[in-house]
Design a protein around this motif. Sequence first.
Motif, PDB file in Angstrom:
ATOM      1  N   GLU A 131       1.025  -1.101  -0.050  1.00 53.88           N
ATOM      2  CA  GLU A 131      -0.271  -0.283   0.429  1.00 53.88           C
ATOM      3  C   GLU A 131       0.828   1.169   0.183  1.00 53.88           C
ATOM      4  O   GLU A 131       0.973   1.808  -0.684  1.00 53.88           O
ATOM      5  CB  GLU A 131      -1.062   0.014   1.106  1.00 53.88           C
ATOM      6  N   SER A 167       2.322   1.925  -3.316  1.00 54.65           N
ATOM      7  CA  SER A 167       1.892   2.248  -3.801  1.00 54.65           C
ATOM      8  C   SER A 167       1.433   4.231  -3.528  1.00 54.65           C
ATOM      9  O   SER A 167       1.354   4.611  -5.164  1.00 54.65           O
ATOM     10  CB  SER A 167       0.262   1.771  -3.939  1.00 54.65           C
ATOM     11  N   LYS A 168       1.062   3.992  -2.835  1.00 51.43           N
ATOM     12  CA  LYS A 168       1.401   5.624  -2.403  1.00 51.43           C
ATOM     13  C   LYS A 168       2.221   6.557  -3.384  1.00 51.43           C
ATOM     14  O   LYS A 168       1.628   7.386  -3.559  1.00 51.43           O
ATOM     15  CB  LYS A 168       0.766   5.882  -1.049  1.00 51.43           C
TER      16      LYS A 168
END
Length: 364
Positions: free
Chosen positions: A324, A327-328
């Motif tokens: 996550e 991805s950010k």
Amino acid sequence: MPNSSSTPNNNDKPQLPVISQSELQDLMKKHGQPAFRAKQVIDWRNKGVLNPDAMKNIPGELRHILNAELICEPLRLVRRECSVDGTRKYVFALNRPRFSGKMVESVLIPEQSRGTVCISSQVGCVLDCPFCHTGTQGFEANLTAGEIVAQVLMIKADLHNEPLAGDLHNEVTHIVYMGMGEPLANETGLHDSLIALLSDDGLKLSRRRITVSTSGLVPQINRLGEAFNVNLAISLHSAIDSLRDTLVPINKKHPLKQLRDCLNRYSLGKQRHITLEYVLLKETNDREEDIRALIDFVNPERERVNLIQFNPYPGSPYDGSSKEHMSKFAQQLISKGIRATVRRSRGQDIMAACGQLKAETSKE
């Protein structure tokens, strides 16, 4: 050029994986063999057949000559491991007397439309990046050009003998110097192997299909661009000098300003770019200050960022960033007009993923 005591002796016999057709023709003439035999040998070599005894249309006398005059098989396959995702890892032992039994690893990464071979340039690595498993092995030897190219040829032969299942590509189409070692610290071996891979009587690969990855040896990058202009990848991992000094110690010799100037000069063809490799380490180089520094460093018109999942190995002091968070991180780069991708990790189950290669040279 490297002058390490581990650099191969130039007086060694010619090596079949990198010998040119004209050199073979001279050998044929020396031994009273017809010139066309050289082309036959080259054709076998380029298919990955390095043992003269397996060259079916070559007479016995010539097989004896080749075995006597050349180093035909500079490597020996010790084992092959296959991942559930189709990736194959190969462990090769050197046949050089001084380094007999020393091993290197290569990886075949197959996809539907291409087959990429990740090759090694050194036994171990002359650099000491603390997040990389290869770095824990230390440096043991530079590979000869023949040993570098033999990795590609032996994998070609393996694909011919045991094709991949399903719709995966069964030919070697791309080469990346991203295995064990710092390619530009073995400049002679690197340049001579590139000549063989690019030449018309070699594998005739396009410069667009070869990528050399380096931690940032600035003078050698300049010479690589002038001589070959292949694709370039930089193991960046931080755009903050103080942190990069730790993660990529060569930064102490060639800091980011020198690297930035060097990358601005590297010649790029149309629709080509430099890849900046960035392994994301939890709470180490994945913070807000890290992404701000990276955004400031990148030249969006010439470079893209390849974010890499940290692949753990036994005893590693680091943890990887979550998917996550990766991805950010990528989205923040993209929002600033920087091309950024998250590399899909392959071959983790056989320790074949990025940063995991380390040949256990004491265990054959």
